[in-house]
Design a protein around this motif. Structure first.
Motif, PDB file in Angstrom:
ATOM      1  N   THR A 162      29.853 -38.241 -50.644  1.00  0.00           N
ATOM      2  CA  THR A 162      28.428 -38.011 -50.868  1.00  0.00           C
ATOM      3  C   THR A 162      27.907 -39.020 -51.891  1.00  0.00           C
ATOM      4  O   THR A 162      28.690 -39.668 -52.597  1.00  0.00           O
ATOM      5  N   ALA A 164      26.493 -38.252 -54.584  1.00  0.00           N
ATOM      6  CA  ALA A 164      26.891 -37.740 -55.905  1.00  0.00           C
ATOM      7  C   ALA A 164      28.305 -38.200 -56.251  1.00  0.00           C
ATOM      8  O   ALA A 164      28.593 -38.562 -57.401  1.00  0.00           O
ATOM      9  N   ASP A 167      28.176 -41.926 -56.986  1.00  0.00           N
ATOM     10  CA  ASP A 167      27.512 -42.087 -58.288  1.00  0.00           C
ATOM     11  C   ASP A 167      27.147 -43.563 -58.550  1.00  0.00           C
ATOM     12  O   ASP A 167      27.409 -44.101 -59.628  1.00  0.00           O
ATOM     13  N   ASN A 175      20.201 -48.553 -57.033  1.00  0.00           N
ATOM     14  CA  ASN A 175      19.741 -47.320 -56.398  1.00  0.00           C
ATOM     15  C   ASN A 175      19.775 -47.434 -54.881  1.00  0.00           C
ATOM     16  O   ASN A 175      19.274 -48.410 -54.316  1.00  0.00           O
ATOM     17  N   ILE A 186      17.049 -42.093 -43.372  1.00  0.00           N
ATOM     18  CA  ILE A 186      16.892 -41.064 -44.410  1.00  0.00           C
ATOM     19  C   ILE A 186      16.321 -41.743 -45.654  1.00  0.00           C
ATOM     20  O   ILE A 186      16.971 -42.581 -46.278  1.00  0.00           O
ATOM     21  N   SER A 188      14.849 -41.675 -49.514  1.00  0.00           N
ATOM     22  CA  SER A 188      15.101 -40.927 -50.751  1.00  0.00           C
ATOM     23  C   SER A 188      16.158 -39.839 -50.521  1.00  0.00           C
ATOM     24  O   SER A 188      15.898 -38.635 -50.678  1.00  0.00           O
ATOM     25  N   PRO A 189      17.352 -40.224 -50.114  1.00  0.00           N
ATOM     26  CA  PRO A 189      18.397 -39.245 -49.787  1.00  0.00           C
ATOM     27  C   PRO A 189      18.796 -38.396 -50.989  1.00  0.00           C
ATOM     28  O   PRO A 189      18.757 -38.856 -52.126  1.00  0.00           O
ATOM     29  N   MET A 190      19.179 -37.144 -50.701  1.00  0.00           N
ATOM     30  CA  MET A 190      19.632 -36.224 -51.747  1.00  0.00           C
ATOM     31  C   MET A 190      21.034 -36.616 -52.208  1.00  0.00           C
ATOM     32  O   MET A 190      21.776 -37.302 -51.495  1.00  0.00           O
ATOM     33  N   ALA A 191      21.404 -36.128 -53.378  1.00  0.00           N
ATOM     34  CA  ALA A 191      22.728 -36.425 -53.934  1.00  0.00           C
ATOM     35  C   ALA A 191      23.838 -35.884 -53.044  1.00  0.00           C
ATOM     36  O   ALA A 191      24.950 -36.413 -53.021  1.00  0.00           O
ATOM     37  N   SER A 192      23.513 -34.835 -52.253  1.00  0.00           N
ATOM     38  CA  SER A 192      24.513 -34.225 -51.384  1.00  0.00           C
ATOM     39  C   SER A 192      24.677 -34.958 -50.048  1.00  0.00           C
ATOM     40  O   SER A 192      25.535 -34.585 -49.240  1.00  0.00           O
ATOM     41  N   GLN A 193      23.865 -36.001 -49.830  1.00  0.00           N
ATOM     42  CA  GLN A 193      23.924 -36.727 -48.565  1.00  0.00           C
ATOM     43  C   GLN A 193      25.275 -37.424 -48.402  1.00  0.00           C
ATOM     44  O   GLN A 193      25.720 -38.164 -49.274  1.00  0.00           O
TER      45      GLN A 193
END
Length: 221
Positions: A162, A164, A167, A175, A186, A188-193
Motif C-alpha cells: 500500500t 502507507a 511511505d 508525492n 485513481i 489523490s489515492p488513499m494511504a490504503s491504496q
C-alpha cells in the motif's frame, strides 16, 4: 462559449498547435508571412491570413486584442518574435505564450511580459533523455528548474504494497498524486491504496527527490 486562439508562425511547432486546437473545436486564427504555409492551414484553422505581426497597425486590424490566447511560434527570427510579443502586450492581449530559441531569448521575453515561455526542442530533449536513461521513467515534464512530474512504472518490489507501507513522501519527499491501473485512473489515492506491478505512478516532487525514489525503489528488483 469557445475560446479564441491566434497562432503566429506556422512552422512545425506553431502548425502542430494550430492543428491540435482546431481538432478540439477551438476557434483559431492562423498567421504567417509565408503564403504557402497560410494556404496549407486555410482548411484547418477557422481563419488563416498572411500578415506581418511586427506591424502594430496589422495587429490592430486583425483585432488581436480580442483573442483569449495568442501563441507566438515564430521560428528563427528572434527580432520578429520579440517585437510581436512586445506589441501584443502593449495592445492588452490577455494571455501570451511564446516559443523561445535559447536562454537569452527567454530572458528578454520574460522581461517584456510574456505570460509563458516554452522551449519545445529543449523540453522534448529532456523527456527523451529521461526515457533513455531509465527503464522506469515513462514520461517526464519539467515544472521548474528543480521540480518535475514523472510517470513511473511500479515494479515487483512495489507490487502488493500500500502507499502507507511504501511511505514514499516521508522517505523520499516526493508525492504520488495519481495511479493508473489499466484503464482506471485513481486521483489523490488513499494511504490504503494497494500498488500492483505494472501500475503507472504519477509522481511530483523535486528532481533530487524523484531521482532518489527511482534509484532506491524502481531501479532495484
Amino acid at each position: 462559449m469557445k475560446k479564441q486562439f491566434a497562432v503566429i508562425g506556422l512552422g512545425r511547432f506553431g502548425g502542430s498547435i494550430c492543428r491540435a486546437l482546431s481538432q478540439q473545436g477551438m476557434e483559431v486564427l492562423a498567421i504567417d508571412l509565408d503564403e504557402d504555409r497560410v494556404n496549407e492551414f486555410a482548411s484547418i484553422a477557422t481563419h488563416a491570413v498572411i500578415a506581418d505581426t511586427t506591424d502594430e497597425t496589422v495587429l490592430k486590424n486583425l483585432g488581436i486584442r480580442n483573442f483569449d490566447h495568442v501563441i507566438v511560434a515564430i521560428g528563427d527570427n528572434l527580432q520578429a518574435s520579440i517585437l510581436t510579443t512586445l506589441m501584443l502586450k502593449e495592445l492588452g492581449v490577455k494571455h501570451i505564450t511564446v516559443k523561445a530559441q535559447n536562454d537569452y531569448h527567454e530572458k528578454v521575453l520574460n522581461k517584456i511580459g510574456a505570460d509563458k515561455v516554452v522551449h519545445p526542442e529543449r523540453d522534448m530533449g529532456l523527456r527523451i533523455a529521461h526515457n533513455i536513461v531509465s527503464n522506469s521513467v515513462l514520461d517526464y515534464l519539467e515544472l521548474s528548474d528543480e521540480h518535475s512530474i514523472v510517470e513511473l512504472m511500479a515494479n515487483s518490489k512495489m507490487g502488493g504494497k500500500t502507499l502507507a507501507e511504501l511511505d514514499v513522501r516521508a522517505k523520499y519527499g516526493a508525492n504520488i498524486v495519481a495511479i493508473k491501473q489499466g484503464e482506471d485512473i485513481i486521483v489523490s489515492p488513499m494511504a490504503s491504496q494497494q500498488i500492483n506491478k505494472g501500475d503507472i505512478l504519477i509522481v511530483i516532487g523535486s528532481d533530487k527527490d524523484i531521482n532518489r525514489l527511482e534509484r532506491h525503489i524502481l531501479d532495484t528488483e
